[in-house]
Design an enzyme around this catalytic site. Structure first.
Site, PDB file in Angstrom:
ATOM      1  N   ARG A 120       0.496  -1.234  -0.254  1.00 46.04           N
ATOM      2  CA  ARG A 120       0.246  -0.110  -0.187  1.00 46.04           C
ATOM      3  C   ARG A 120       1.158   1.401   0.119  1.00 46.04           C
ATOM      4  O   ARG A 120       1.389   0.920   0.532  1.00 46.04           O
ATOM      5  CB  ARG A 120      -1.216   0.097   1.081  1.00 46.04           C
ATOM      6  CG  ARG A 120      -2.390  -1.027   1.123  1.00 46.04           C
ATOM      7  CD  ARG A 120      -2.951  -0.573   2.027  1.00 46.04           C
ATOM      8  NE  ARG A 120      -1.675  -1.090   3.618  1.00 46.04           N
ATOM      9  CZ  ARG A 120      -1.389  -0.630   4.349  1.00 46.04           C
ATOM     10  NH1 ARG A 120      -1.512   1.222   4.034  1.00 46.04           N
ATOM     11  NH2 ARG A 120      -1.537  -0.267   5.867  1.00 46.04           N
TER      12      ARG A 120
ATOM     13  N   TYR B  95      -1.280  -3.890  -6.532  1.00 47.89           N
ATOM     14  CA  TYR B  95      -1.122  -4.361  -5.918  1.00 47.89           C
ATOM     15  C   TYR B  95      -2.011  -4.044  -4.216  1.00 47.89           C
ATOM     16  O   TYR B  95      -2.998  -3.207  -4.278  1.00 47.89           O
ATOM     17  CB  TYR B  95       0.311  -3.909  -4.685  1.00 47.89           C
ATOM     18  CG  TYR B  95       1.590  -4.832  -4.020  1.00 47.89           C
ATOM     19  CD1 TYR B  95       1.383  -5.864  -4.520  1.00 47.89           C
ATOM     20  CD2 TYR B  95       0.590  -5.616  -2.751  1.00 47.89           C
ATOM     21  CE1 TYR B  95       1.797  -7.045  -3.789  1.00 47.89           C
ATOM     22  CE2 TYR B  95       1.189  -6.660  -2.228  1.00 47.89           C
ATOM     23  CZ  TYR B  95       1.630  -7.617  -2.760  1.00 47.89           C
ATOM     24  OH  TYR B  95       2.608  -8.032  -2.332  1.00 47.89           O
TER      25      TYR B  95
ATOM     26  N   HIS C  27     -10.299  -1.765  12.124  1.00 46.23           N
ATOM     27  CA  HIS C  27      -8.998  -2.653  11.951  1.00 46.23           C
ATOM     28  C   HIS C  27      -8.662  -3.493  13.152  1.00 46.23           C
ATOM     29  O   HIS C  27      -8.193  -3.710  13.967  1.00 46.23           O
ATOM     30  CB  HIS C  27      -8.024  -1.827  11.275  1.00 46.23           C
ATOM     31  CG  HIS C  27      -6.600  -2.566  10.781  1.00 46.23           C
ATOM     32  ND1 HIS C  27      -5.703  -2.020  11.888  1.00 46.23           N
ATOM     33  CD2 HIS C  27      -6.307  -3.091  10.270  1.00 46.23           C
ATOM     34  CE1 HIS C  27      -5.233  -3.096  10.327  1.00 46.23           C
ATOM     35  NE2 HIS C  27      -5.135  -3.424   9.495  1.00 46.23           N
TER      36      HIS C  27
ATOM     37  N   SER D  14      -0.682  -3.041  11.865  1.00 46.43           N
ATOM     38  CA  SER D  14      -0.049  -4.143  10.398  1.00 46.43           C
ATOM     39  C   SER D  14       1.628  -4.417  11.436  1.00 46.43           C
ATOM     40  O   SER D  14       1.857  -4.266  12.670  1.00 46.43           O
ATOM     41  CB  SER D  14       0.741  -3.696   9.275  1.00 46.43           C
ATOM     42  OG  SER D  14      -1.206  -2.915   9.067  1.00 46.43           O
TER      43      SER D  14
ATOM     44  N   CYS E 170       1.279  -7.358  13.520  1.00 39.72           N
ATOM     45  CA  CYS E 170       1.671  -7.170  14.883  1.00 39.72           C
ATOM     46  C   CYS E 170       1.536  -8.642  14.878  1.00 39.72           C
ATOM     47  O   CYS E 170       0.869  -8.632  16.064  1.00 39.72           O
ATOM     48  CB  CYS E 170       1.183  -6.135  15.875  1.00 39.72           C
ATOM     49  SG  CYS E 170       2.014  -5.288  16.218  1.00 39.72           S
TER      50      CYS E 170
ATOM     51  N   ASP F  67      -9.003  -8.804   9.894  1.00 39.96           N
ATOM     52  CA  ASP F  67      -8.388  -7.897   9.599  1.00 39.96           C
ATOM     53  C   ASP F  67      -9.868  -6.872   9.804  1.00 39.96           C
ATOM     54  O   ASP F  67      -8.984  -6.021  10.186  1.00 39.96           O
ATOM     55  CB  ASP F  67      -7.805  -8.113   8.506  1.00 39.96           C
ATOM     56  CG  ASP F  67      -7.437  -6.652   7.886  1.00 39.96           C
ATOM     57  OD1 ASP F  67      -6.201  -6.785   8.743  1.00 39.96           O
ATOM     58  OD2 ASP F  67      -7.102  -5.765   6.690  1.00 39.96           O
TER      59      ASP F  67
ATOM     60  N   ARG G 151       2.053 -12.216  -0.078  1.00 32.93           N
ATOM     61  CA  ARG G 151       0.942 -12.185   0.554  1.00 32.93           C
ATOM     62  C   ARG G 151       0.410 -13.274  -0.282  1.00 32.93           C
ATOM     63  O   ARG G 151       0.905 -14.156  -1.219  1.00 32.93           O
ATOM     64  CB  ARG G 151      -0.592 -11.322   0.031  1.00 32.93           C
ATOM     65  CG  ARG G 151       0.434  -9.989   0.130  1.00 32.93           C
ATOM     66  CD  ARG G 151      -0.107  -9.837   2.225  1.00 32.93           C
ATOM     67  NE  ARG G 151       0.283  -8.423   2.913  1.00 32.93           N
ATOM     68  CZ  ARG G 151      -1.033  -7.793   3.324  1.00 32.93           C
ATOM     69  NH1 ARG G 151      -1.600  -7.999   3.685  1.00 32.93           N
ATOM     70  NH2 ARG G 151       0.168  -6.485   4.092  1.00 32.93           N
TER      71      ARG G 151
HETATM   72  C1  OXD Z   1      -1.948  -4.218   6.969  1.00 27.65           C
HETATM   73  C2  OXD Z   1      -2.780  -5.141   5.810  1.00 27.65           C
HETATM   74  O1  OXD Z   1      -1.770  -3.467   6.315  1.00 27.65           O
HETATM   75  O2  OXD Z   1      -3.574  -5.851   6.527  1.00 27.65           O
HETATM   76  O3  OXD Z   1      -2.500  -3.972   7.728  1.00 27.65           O
HETATM   77  O4  OXD Z   1      -2.725  -5.712   5.100  1.00 27.65           O
HETATM   78 MN    MN Z   2      -4.730  -4.496   8.106  1.00 29.50          MN
END
Ligand code: OXD
Ligand code: MN
Length: 628
Positions: free
Chosen positions: A100, A239, A268, A290, A292, A315, A407
């Site tokens: 991202r 992506y 989230h 993200s 963790c 998520d 991923r």
């Molecule tokens: C993030 C994801 O970056 O889930 O939190 O991809």
């Molecule tokens: Mn995420």
């Protein structure tokens, strides 16, 4: 003027002289009052982006198979060896398009203050002009797919609908896994259900006769959200969250705005059901920044006998106060888009089992036998591999074979411990909410909030250490309030206020209890003090006993702590000294941490709600008293 108006106003310069989708061929044969607006929007986007073809996605199996076959034929996907990984594929992205792009992600709200200091703001009128310019002819030579999708079960009371237009078949296949796609959704739209417009182009038009590349993208990228008109425009990247717009763009940034306006929360968070040895079920949602270990916790296999975890989501969770005074949660997604490296037999065996087949892998390494590999899948790498960029790789090279953000994309239903009712439209009532960061110092293994407002204060302070702390100091903190820093679609201080107001809609004895957790605290010698992974179930066991009122807690300046004798440590050995360090609260260090909180709150220029300042003041008071 909204960009959609540009498309729908009467033709000037001839843009509406043909009805483009009619010229392109069949439209879906679904009738209803809502279809006209959808078709008009699709027409407008086609006029602007000038694709060669338009394909209305119906979500059928045969359509998906044809799409995947086409991508194998044109080199976008590599089919994996069906003996090892049936129905699975590997995509290799362009090396510049691997994550991202937060720096190119915008909230284009009418007023800058509504985006707040944690978002990139863009003037919506200017941004619409910019986007109109870059989307002009952006899909030439390509197929424009129209993908109707539902977040949450189609027609469910907590669900919301969107449509993504995209010129990326890889995005279509991914959305097909991550959401509920297809004609059922169109039927909802036809009957007049509200829907969110999302438009995506990889930004790589093809001139006549020009050969395509395996991963088209553009160096210029824009991921733009229009919160007032509930639209997303994404350009230049193929992506993950940049291209699967249902995920971070819709289900978090846009949904957070819808939630603010309608009285619910888009978070989230992972979502699990924990079943005690007595067979009683509890529902827990947990927000972690993200990287963790959210997916690991979502698929937890408890190491303590008798406990079971069922996965509901890894998520995103949408939380809505129910008429019964409880907070109800759904996972709006239908699949997992998880980070591969670090997912292995010892860290997340459930994920490894989930990935047995029917999976799209992106940027992992390829084995000579046609299967995939990534760092952490096994302790020892295979002797030779093809790395994520398609080059020969051996362990001696000393660099990862899989990209660190590589991923897997796989259906939730494939998870061996998915809750049987994970798809239930009404969701599940929450018993506990966890907030966690990655803190080497200061933050205890688990702290219970004294009430909802204190819990919101803890959520607003989620952070991870960016730098190692010198002894006796706090390391530089990367703040990630509620783990929503990159995902909140409006001013984060207003979002804190919204959390407070949602709390007021819950019955105080039915609201989920809020806890802060930190699996990552280190001892003075730099060692992790807590084993983590499956043993995190021991912390959840304590949390549940607190929910049941079965154990007392110890008041501390930062919140309620366990008595160490109440932690179930059967079968593991954590030395008493480590336990003491895991729960140590150093008032002086915490006072310096409160200064950092004050600094952080001040960036919102007076917008942080007063009750959170009151929490800060009360925390300081308790710390000073503890200092003596
Ligand atoms: C993030 C994801 O970056 O889930 O939190 O991809
Ligand atoms: Mn995420």
């Amino acid at each position: 003027m909204a960009l959609a108006d540009i498309f729908t106003r009467p033709a000037t310069g001839g843009i509406r002289q043909v009805t483009p989708t009619a010229a392109y061929g069949a439209r879906p044969s679904i009738a209803g009052p809502g279809m006209a607006a959808l078709e008009e929007w699709v027409d407008g986007v086609a006029v602007l982006t000038k694709p060669d073809r338009i394909h209305w996605v119906d979500g059928s199996r045969s359509e998906n198979e044809a799409l995947l076959r086409g991508m194998v034929d044109d080199g976008t996907l590599i089919k994996l060896n069906p003996e090892w990984r049936p129905g699975s594929y590997l995509a290799r992205s362009h090396p510049s398009d691997v994550a991202r792009t937060e720096g190119r992600t915008y909230i284009a709200s009418e007023a800058e203050i509504d985006a707040g200091p944690t978002n990139n703001w863009a003037d919506p009128a200017e941004m619409r002009e910019t986007l109109t310019g870059i989307f002009e002819g952006a899909m030439r030579g390509r197929t424009m797919y129209v993908v109707p999708f539902s977040m949450g079960a189609v027609g469910g009371p907590l669900s919301h609908i969107g449509v993504q237009i995209t010129d990326s078949p890889y995005a279509v296949a991914s959305i097909g896994i991550m959401t509920r796609v297809g004609t059922d959704v169109l039927r909802e739209i036809a009957t007049g259900a509200a829907w969110v417009k999302t438009i995506h182009s990889v930004g790589a038009p093809l001139a006549p006769g020009q050969a395509d590349v395996a991963w088209p993208c553009n160096d210029e990228k824009y991921i733009v959200h229009f919160p007032e008109t509930l639209e997303v425009w994404s350009f230049g990247s193929g992506y993950g969250g940049n291209a699967i717009l249902a995920k971070k763009c819709f289900a978090l940034r846009i949904a957070s705005v819808i939630g603010r306006d309608e009285g619910w929360l888009a978070e989230h968070m992972l979502l699990i059901r924990v079943i005690s040895p007595e067979g009683k079920a509890y529902h827990v949602a947990a927000a972690f920044p993200s990287a963790c270990g959210k997916t690991n916790l979502a698929m937890l296999r408890p190491t303590i006998p008798g406990w079971r975890v069922e996965t509901l989501g890894d998520d995103i969770a949408w939380l809505r106060p129910g008429e019964d005074g409880r907070l109800w949660a759904i996972n709006p997604e239908a699949g997992f888009f998880g980070v591969a490296p670090g997912t292995g037999e010892s860290t997340n065996v459930t994920a490894v089992e989930t990935l047995w087949g029917n999976t799209i892998f992106t940027n992992v390494a390829l084995r000579a036998d046609g299967d995939v590999w990534w760092e952490g899948l096994t302790d020892t790498p295979p002797a030779e591999l093809t790395d994520w960029e398609g080059n020969p790789w051996t362990p001696a090279m000393g660099r990862p074979a899989a990209h660190p953000n590589s991923r897997f994309t796989v259906s939730a239903g494939q998870c061996p411990q998915i809750a049987p009712d994970w798809d239930a439209p009404e969701g599940v009532p929450l018993d506990a909410i966890l907030f966690g960061g990655r803190r080497a110092t200061n933050v205890p293994l688990v702290v219970e909030a004294t009430d909802w407002t204190h819990g919101v204060f803890l959520g607003s302070n989620i952070s991870s250490e960016r730098t190692a702390a010198a002894e006796g100091t706090v390391g530089e903190l990367r703040r990630d309030p509620f783990a929503m820093l990159p995902f909140c679609g409006y001013n984060m201080a207003d979002y804190f206020g919204h959390w407070l107001s949602v709390g007021q809609k819950l019955r105080f004895d039915r609201a989920p209890r809020i806890f802060q957790v930190n699996w990552f605290r280190k001892g003075a010698d730099g060692r992790f003090l807590w084993p983590g992974f499956g043993d995190n179930a021991r912390v959840i066991d304590w949390i549940i006993r607190r929910v049941e009122g079965a154990v007392p807690a110890v008041d501390s300046p930062v919140g309620r702590l366990p008595r160490t004798e109440d932690l179930n440590l059967d079968g593991i050995h954590v030395p008493q000294q480590d336990l003491d360090e895991l729960f140590a609260v150093d008032p002086a260090l915490w006072l310096s941490e409160t200064d950092l909180t004050e600094q952080f709150y001040s960036t919102f220029e007076g917008r942080v709600p007063a009750p959170l300042y009151a929490e800060l003041a009360a925390l300081r008071y308790r710390l000073r008293r503890a200092q003596g």
